[in-house]
Design a protein around this motif. Sequence first.
Motif, PDB file in Angstrom:
ATOM      1  N   LYS A 197      48.106  79.095 -43.093  1.00  0.00           N
ATOM      2  CA  LYS A 197      49.054  78.804 -44.174  1.00  0.00           C
ATOM      3  C   LYS A 197      50.489  79.069 -43.713  1.00  0.00           C
ATOM      4  O   LYS A 197      51.385  78.266 -43.965  1.00  0.00           O
ATOM      5  CB  LYS A 197      48.711  79.666 -45.390  1.00  0.00           C
ATOM      6  N   GLU A 198      50.702  80.209 -43.029  1.00  0.00           N
ATOM      7  CA  GLU A 198      52.050  80.522 -42.551  1.00  0.00           C
ATOM      8  C   GLU A 198      52.514  79.506 -41.513  1.00  0.00           C
ATOM      9  O   GLU A 198      53.682  79.112 -41.470  1.00  0.00           O
ATOM     10  CB  GLU A 198      52.087  81.929 -41.942  1.00  0.00           C
ATOM     11  N   PHE A 199      51.592  79.073 -40.646  1.00  0.00           N
ATOM     12  CA  PHE A 199      51.961  78.129 -39.600  1.00  0.00           C
ATOM     13  C   PHE A 199      52.219  76.730 -40.159  1.00  0.00           C
ATOM     14  O   PHE A 199      53.127  76.027 -39.725  1.00  0.00           O
ATOM     15  CB  PHE A 199      50.852  78.081 -38.548  1.00  0.00           C
ATOM     16  N   ALA A 200      51.412  76.330 -41.150  1.00  0.00           N
ATOM     17  CA  ALA A 200      51.485  74.965 -41.668  1.00  0.00           C
ATOM     18  C   ALA A 200      52.600  74.779 -42.676  1.00  0.00           C
ATOM     19  O   ALA A 200      53.089  73.664 -42.858  1.00  0.00           O
ATOM     20  CB  ALA A 200      50.150  74.572 -42.295  1.00  0.00           C
ATOM     21  N   HIS A 201      53.051  75.866 -43.314  1.00  0.00           N
ATOM     22  CA  HIS A 201      54.060  75.712 -44.379  1.00  0.00           C
ATOM     23  C   HIS A 201      55.221  76.679 -44.171  1.00  0.00           C
ATOM     24  O   HIS A 201      55.516  77.494 -45.050  1.00  0.00           O
ATOM     25  CB  HIS A 201      53.419  75.951 -45.762  1.00  0.00           C
ATOM     26  N   PRO A 202      55.915  76.628 -43.023  1.00  0.00           N
ATOM     27  CA  PRO A 202      57.084  77.503 -42.855  1.00  0.00           C
ATOM     28  C   PRO A 202      58.282  76.915 -43.588  1.00  0.00           C
ATOM     29  O   PRO A 202      58.396  75.694 -43.732  1.00  0.00           O
ATOM     30  CB  PRO A 202      57.314  77.471 -41.348  1.00  0.00           C
ATOM     31  N   ASP A 203      59.170  77.797 -44.000  1.00  0.00           N
ATOM     32  CA  ASP A 203      60.411  77.345 -44.632  1.00  0.00           C
ATOM     33  C   ASP A 203      61.489  77.322 -43.551  1.00  0.00           C
ATOM     34  O   ASP A 203      62.129  78.330 -43.270  1.00  0.00           O
ATOM     35  CB  ASP A 203      60.814  78.297 -45.769  1.00  0.00           C
ATOM     36  N   ASP A 204      61.655  76.141 -42.917  1.00  0.00           N
ATOM     37  CA  ASP A 204      62.586  76.028 -41.804  1.00  0.00           C
ATOM     38  C   ASP A 204      63.870  75.320 -42.193  1.00  0.00           C
ATOM     39  O   ASP A 204      64.552  74.732 -41.359  1.00  0.00           O
ATOM     40  CB  ASP A 204      61.925  75.286 -40.638  1.00  0.00           C
ATOM     41  N   SER A 205      64.212  75.342 -43.468  1.00  0.00           N
ATOM     42  CA  SER A 205      65.448  74.694 -43.876  1.00  0.00           C
ATOM     43  C   SER A 205      66.660  75.449 -43.343  1.00  0.00           C
ATOM     44  O   SER A 205      67.723  74.874 -43.149  1.00  0.00           O
ATOM     45  CB  SER A 205      65.511  74.600 -45.408  1.00  0.00           C
ATOM     46  N   GLU A 206      66.507  76.735 -43.125  1.00  0.00           N
ATOM     47  CA  GLU A 206      67.569  77.546 -42.542  1.00  0.00           C
ATOM     48  C   GLU A 206      66.935  78.744 -41.838  1.00  0.00           C
ATOM     49  O   GLU A 206      65.757  79.036 -42.013  1.00  0.00           O
ATOM     50  CB  GLU A 206      68.558  78.015 -43.600  1.00  0.00           C
ATOM     51  N   LYS A 207      67.736  79.411 -41.039  1.00  0.00           N
ATOM     52  CA  LYS A 207      67.219  80.554 -40.290  1.00  0.00           C
ATOM     53  C   LYS A 207      66.839  81.683 -41.236  1.00  0.00           C
ATOM     54  O   LYS A 207      67.440  81.868 -42.297  1.00  0.00           O
ATOM     55  CB  LYS A 207      68.258  81.055 -39.291  1.00  0.00           C
ATOM     56  N   GLN A 208      65.825  82.448 -40.803  1.00  0.00           N
ATOM     57  CA  GLN A 208      65.359  83.592 -41.581  1.00  0.00           C
ATOM     58  C   GLN A 208      65.214  84.798 -40.656  1.00  0.00           C
ATOM     59  O   GLN A 208      65.017  84.655 -39.451  1.00  0.00           O
ATOM     60  CB  GLN A 208      64.000  83.288 -42.223  1.00  0.00           C
ATOM     61  N   GLU A 209      65.331  85.970 -41.257  1.00  0.00           N
ATOM     62  CA  GLU A 209      65.028  87.195 -40.518  1.00  0.00           C
ATOM     63  C   GLU A 209      63.512  87.309 -40.397  1.00  0.00           C
ATOM     64  O   GLU A 209      62.804  87.388 -41.407  1.00  0.00           O
ATOM     65  CB  GLU A 209      65.596  88.420 -41.245  1.00  0.00           C
ATOM     66  N   VAL A 210      63.001  87.304 -39.170  1.00  0.00           N
ATOM     67  CA  VAL A 210      61.558  87.254 -38.932  1.00  0.00           C
ATOM     68  C   VAL A 210      61.165  88.390 -38.012  1.00  0.00           C
ATOM     69  O   VAL A 210      61.875  88.684 -37.038  1.00  0.00           O
ATOM     70  CB  VAL A 210      61.168  85.897 -38.302  1.00  0.00           C
ATOM     71  N   ASP A 211      60.033  89.033 -38.328  1.00  0.00           N
ATOM     72  CA  ASP A 211      59.453  90.026 -37.425  1.00  0.00           C
ATOM     73  C   ASP A 211      58.778  89.263 -36.294  1.00  0.00           C
ATOM     74  O   ASP A 211      57.735  88.634 -36.479  1.00  0.00           O
ATOM     75  CB  ASP A 211      58.447  90.903 -38.177  1.00  0.00           C
ATOM     76  N   LEU A 212      59.383  89.308 -35.134  1.00  0.00           N
ATOM     77  CA  LEU A 212      58.920  88.499 -34.015  1.00  0.00           C
ATOM     78  C   LEU A 212      57.504  88.894 -33.584  1.00  0.00           C
ATOM     79  O   LEU A 212      56.703  88.034 -33.210  1.00  0.00           O
ATOM     80  CB  LEU A 212      59.895  88.639 -32.838  1.00  0.00           C
ATOM     81  N   GLU A 213      57.181  90.182 -33.650  1.00  0.00           N
ATOM     82  CA  GLU A 213      55.852  90.616 -33.231  1.00  0.00           C
ATOM     83  C   GLU A 213      54.783  90.034 -34.154  1.00  0.00           C
ATOM     84  O   GLU A 213      53.732  89.552 -33.696  1.00  0.00           O
ATOM     85  CB  GLU A 213      55.778  92.144 -33.220  1.00  0.00           C
ATOM     86  N   ARG A 214      55.067  90.046 -35.463  1.00  0.00           N
ATOM     87  CA  ARG A 214      54.108  89.476 -36.414  1.00  0.00           C
ATOM     88  C   ARG A 214      53.988  87.967 -36.217  1.00  0.00           C
ATOM     89  O   ARG A 214      52.892  87.403 -36.307  1.00  0.00           O
ATOM     90  CB  ARG A 214      54.550  89.786 -37.843  1.00  0.00           C
ATOM     91  N   LEU A 215      55.138  87.303 -35.936  1.00  0.00           N
ATOM     92  CA  LEU A 215      55.114  85.854 -35.727  1.00  0.00           C
ATOM     93  C   LEU A 215      54.224  85.512 -34.533  1.00  0.00           C
ATOM     94  O   LEU A 215      53.431  84.574 -34.588  1.00  0.00           O
ATOM     95  CB  LEU A 215      56.542  85.355 -35.499  1.00  0.00           C
ATOM     96  N   VAL A 216      54.336  86.286 -33.443  1.00  0.00           N
ATOM     97  CA  VAL A 216      53.524  86.022 -32.250  1.00  0.00           C
ATOM     98  C   VAL A 216      52.052  86.293 -32.546  1.00  0.00           C
ATOM     99  O   VAL A 216      51.164  85.546 -32.106  1.00  0.00           O
ATOM    100  CB  VAL A 216      54.031  86.867 -31.076  1.00  0.00           C
ATOM    101  N   GLU A 217      51.785  87.362 -33.296  1.00  0.00           N
ATOM    102  CA  GLU A 217      50.390  87.658 -33.648  1.00  0.00           C
ATOM    103  C   GLU A 217      49.787  86.522 -34.471  1.00  0.00           C
ATOM    104  O   GLU A 217      48.624  86.126 -34.266  1.00  0.00           O
ATOM    105  CB  GLU A 217      50.326  88.971 -34.421  1.00  0.00           C
ATOM    106  N   THR A 218      50.568  85.996 -35.425  1.00  0.00           N
ATOM    107  CA  THR A 218      50.081  84.878 -36.244  1.00  0.00           C
ATOM    108  C   THR A 218      49.803  83.655 -35.379  1.00  0.00           C
ATOM    109  O   THR A 218      48.766  82.989 -35.519  1.00  0.00           O
ATOM    110  CB  THR A 218      51.118  84.534 -37.327  1.00  0.00           C
ATOM    111  N   ALA A 219      50.737  83.344 -34.482  1.00  0.00           N
ATOM    112  CA  ALA A 219      50.543  82.197 -33.596  1.00  0.00           C
ATOM    113  C   ALA A 219      49.315  82.388 -32.725  1.00  0.00           C
ATOM    114  O   ALA A 219      48.536  81.448 -32.503  1.00  0.00           O
ATOM    115  CB  ALA A 219      51.791  81.992 -32.735  1.00  0.00           C
TER     116      ALA A 219
END
Length: 650
Positions: free
Chosen positions: A468-490
């Motif tokens: 769900k997070e991968f398929a529906h990101p809100d990329d209209s503008e930059k967001q503060e993201v926890d990079l470690e969590r993003l990599v784990e999700t990917a």
Amino acid sequence: MSFRLKTFLGVGLIQVVLLGFMIVTSLQDLRSSNERELMTRAETTVELLASMTADAVVSLDLATLDALVEKGLNNEGLLYIQIRNNNGLVLSEGGDTSVLLSRPFENEQNLAADDDRIDIQAPILVGGANFGTVAIGLSTDVLNHVLAAGTKRMVAIAAAVVVLVAVFGFLLGSFLTRNLYRLKDGAQKVAAGDFGYQIEINGKDEMAVTADAFNQMSRALAEYADQAESERDMAEARRLFAESLLHNAINSVPQAVFITDENGRLTFVNRTAMSVYGLFSDNPVTGCAFQDVVLRLVANAPSSIGESAQKLLEERLQRFETQTEQTWQSAWPDGRVMMHTQRPVPSGGMVMVDTDVTELYQANEKNRLLQQELMETHKLESLGTLASGVAHEINTPTQFIGDNLKFLRGAFEDVMGFVDKLPELDRAGVLAELEELDWEFLKEEIPAALSEAGDGVASIGKIVHSIKEFAHPDDSEKQEVDLERLVETAATVARSQWRHAADLKIEASEPDMTIPCYPGDISQVVINLIVNAADAIGEYAQTHDYETGKGEIRVQLSKTHDSCFIKVIDNGPGMDAATARRIFDMFFTTKAPGKGTGQGLSICKSIVELKHKGRLSVRSAPGKGAEFTIQLPVEPLVAEHASPSAGKAA
């Protein structure tokens, strides 16, 4: 003062000094010799008189003494003669004896410089006995006359010599300076530009050699002047040709070109500029102030686009007044997009170039839309590829959840059958039924089955959440993201792609790995790099055995004050330098035909470098694996919400 006069005066002065020295020395020698001669005469005379008067003095023959004195005074130059006895009594005297009263008598041994006579005496000796003295006075006028005559003759001779030297010096100076005057005249003519002028040469002396050298120099200067003139003419012709060529070239370019001097006045405007800005050749602008031309354009702008054109021209004027190097874009009312550049000229002034980039702007916009569409297509393809893997990942926990539920249902039916029999059973019967039911086994397995079912549900939920997070990101503008969590999700989403080929480790250098980015795009980049690493390891494993049976993929996260780094490192086959240089090219792939499109890494590079202003690089060597590094800038999100730049506004 001419050189000839200097030579004449110099020679004359030297001659005068030498003659003066010679005259003085000669007169001194003449005086000394005459003084010695006069002293010798005085001594001889007095000694002669002493011997002649000796007998008369002894016999006191005064008459004889007087006769001898009178006879002795006939000698030229004798002033007086005085004869005295040994008691100092004057026996006889003659001549001007008054001179004896002018000063005390002193027997002189030499002649003083200021004395006009010589006073000298001699003893009268007879048989060795002293019977008196004879004193005489000898005038020095003879000496003075000799010296005066000698001086006159020497001065006359010296004057004659000086005259002769002057005449010969003048003649010699004229002869010697004749060539010098020729050299002077020649030098003046050469200095005036008469290169090649030749002077007449007479003789073979040093002056003639110098004159010949001058003639050679003059001829060389003439040759150099001719060569310089020829080269100057050629350079002037080349300059005129270059100016004409440059003028025609600038007039032929499709860009509008304005050139101003240090005072802001236009020195050149090409045809394109005249056409773009509606300037007419019958109203020339060269020599006019750029500010006046711009204000005239504002005043003449059509009413339909007057306000928009006025804003554009006013902005152009404001930028020109800064006299700094600038580049900006402007959108014109007729739909054109212009790129403006202005740069200062080192010698003073500005060069301004306007380029119509409408077609390029439209092409870039089409490319951007096409790239965005391509990225979405690639993302959907990735999702399609991942979907089968995700289905397999979900199927595994679903199967053991179903098996556990089936076991629990059978166990529940057995327990319910036991419960139905309880009213009819005694204690022994209950124990027998429990043993038949295998209650000890059920008591241990039922909680384990429930726990495993819960773990399976949680695993399915985690996979679904990651999808769900991968398929529906809100990329209209930059967001503060926890990079470690993003990599784990990917990594979770792509788990089916790498879990059979490699073990994956995520290593973060610090707890807080929050950065501003477009999370969906960065997730796509990380998944591409992980899947590519897994594919490379899978192919490599067919010919190389790993110690653990699998390869290894490490994702290292680090952060500095201005950048964040994501490194995807594998121990696969690696690549050579030629492959590494092309790895990010569109449609280039190292996979077998049908297994890769060659678009993934190209899209990843576009996401990182164009959209995030970062950098994606690779370091690899054959047999050493590969290391992909994503560098993302860490900048405040407020930059995303700042007002549009001047270039966009223009």
